[in-house]
Structures are given as C-alpha cells and as structure tokens.
Design a protein around this motif. Structure first.
Motif, PDB file in Angstrom:
ATOM      1  N   ASN A  16     -73.888   2.130  24.073  1.00  0.00           N
ATOM      2  CA  ASN A  16     -73.611   1.358  22.932  1.00  0.00           C
ATOM      3  C   ASN A  16     -73.002   2.514  21.749  1.00  0.00           C
ATOM      4  O   ASN A  16     -73.517   2.390  20.713  1.00  0.00           O
ATOM      5  N   CYS A  17     -71.957   2.946  22.152  1.00  0.00           N
ATOM      6  CA  CYS A  17     -71.272   4.037  21.357  1.00  0.00           C
ATOM      7  C   CYS A  17     -70.542   3.544  20.280  1.00  0.00           C
ATOM      8  O   CYS A  17     -69.171   3.103  20.626  1.00  0.00           O
ATOM      9  N   ALA A  46     -68.375   4.275  33.968  1.00  0.00           N
ATOM     10  CA  ALA A  46     -68.641   3.066  33.125  1.00  0.00           C
ATOM     11  C   ALA A  46     -69.588   2.262  33.780  1.00  0.00           C
ATOM     12  O   ALA A  46     -69.162   1.703  34.932  1.00  0.00           O
ATOM     13  N   THR A  47     -70.774   2.144  33.284  1.00  0.00           N
ATOM     14  CA  THR A  47     -71.852   1.320  34.041  1.00  0.00           C
ATOM     15  C   THR A  47     -72.047  -0.150  33.459  1.00  0.00           C
ATOM     16  O   THR A  47     -73.195  -0.890  33.888  1.00  0.00           O
ATOM     17  N   GLY A  48     -71.389  -0.594  32.614  1.00  0.00           N
ATOM     18  CA  GLY A  48     -71.520  -1.840  31.931  1.00  0.00           C
ATOM     19  C   GLY A  48     -70.320  -2.253  31.191  1.00  0.00           C
ATOM     20  O   GLY A  48     -69.443  -1.550  31.002  1.00  0.00           O
ATOM     21  N   PRO A  49     -70.214  -3.349  30.626  1.00  0.00           N
ATOM     22  CA  PRO A  49     -69.184  -4.112  29.682  1.00  0.00           C
ATOM     23  C   PRO A  49     -68.971  -3.141  28.260  1.00  0.00           C
ATOM     24  O   PRO A  49     -69.877  -2.498  28.066  1.00  0.00           O
ATOM     25  N   ASP A  50     -67.852  -3.233  27.918  1.00  0.00           N
ATOM     26  CA  ASP A  50     -67.464  -2.612  26.635  1.00  0.00           C
ATOM     27  C   ASP A  50     -67.854  -3.565  25.587  1.00  0.00           C
ATOM     28  O   ASP A  50     -68.528  -4.619  25.625  1.00  0.00           O
ATOM     29  N   TRP A  51     -67.356  -3.043  24.309  1.00  0.00           N
ATOM     30  CA  TRP A  51     -67.928  -3.875  23.172  1.00  0.00           C
ATOM     31  C   TRP A  51     -67.162  -5.293  23.159  1.00  0.00           C
ATOM     32  O   TRP A  51     -67.936  -6.074  22.144  1.00  0.00           O
ATOM     33  N   LEU A  57     -62.064   0.395  31.192  1.00  0.00           N
ATOM     34  CA  LEU A  57     -62.177   1.823  30.626  1.00  0.00           C
ATOM     35  C   LEU A  57     -60.983   2.464  30.769  1.00  0.00           C
ATOM     36  O   LEU A  57     -60.208   2.564  31.983  1.00  0.00           O
ATOM     37  N   CYS A  58     -60.105   3.049  29.558  1.00  0.00           N
ATOM     38  CA  CYS A  58     -58.933   3.518  29.500  1.00  0.00           C
ATOM     39  C   CYS A  58     -59.305   4.945  28.903  1.00  0.00           C
ATOM     40  O   CYS A  58     -59.806   5.176  27.946  1.00  0.00           O
ATOM     41  N   ILE A  59     -58.709   5.929  29.808  1.00  0.00           N
ATOM     42  CA  ILE A  59     -58.968   7.461  29.350  1.00  0.00           C
ATOM     43  C   ILE A  59     -57.217   7.946  29.369  1.00  0.00           C
ATOM     44  O   ILE A  59     -56.659   7.914  30.301  1.00  0.00           O
TER      45      ILE A  59
END
Length: 69
Positions: A16-17, A46-51, A57-59
């Motif tokens: 939750n960042c 990434a071990t779960g969904p984003d906000w 996951l984009c880096i």
C-alpha cells in the motif's frame, strides 16, 4: 536475493505505497542487509493489484547500489 536462482531470501516488502500512487513518480527504497549477504540474483515481484485494482507494474528505470564482488 538468491545465489542459485532457485532458493530466494526476502530482502524487503512494501505494501500500500501511497507515495507511488501517481504518474512519473520515483522513490528510493532502502533495503537493510545487516548480515551483508552477497547475492548473484535480485528479483522484484508485484504480488497484488495496484491502486486501481489492476495488475500492472511499469518500471522505466531500476538502479541497484552496492558492491560488485
């Protein structure tokens, strides 16, 4: 981190960042390694969904600082 790409040791975990909840944001995560273990492989997962509750996951850049042994 791993030395054989088979057995992995968790170095850090972030959940939750909220400071990454925007476009074009960068942040420095400090990873403590009190035993100064050496690793040949580093994995980022990434071990779960984003906000937005999506699995993205984009880096655009990843920098790892340390010592090359």
């Amino acid at each position: 981190g791993s030395n054989d790409n088979s057995i992995w040791e968790k170095l850090d975990e972030q959940n939750n960042c909220s400071f990454l909840n925007a476009h074009s944001i960068s942040y420095i995560f400090k990873i403590d390694n009190p035993e100064y273990k050496d690793f040949r492989y580093i994995r980022l997962r990434a071990t779960g969904p984003d906000w937005k509750n999506e699995n993205h996951l984009c880096i655009s850049a990843l920098e790892i600082y340390g010592y090359l042994i």
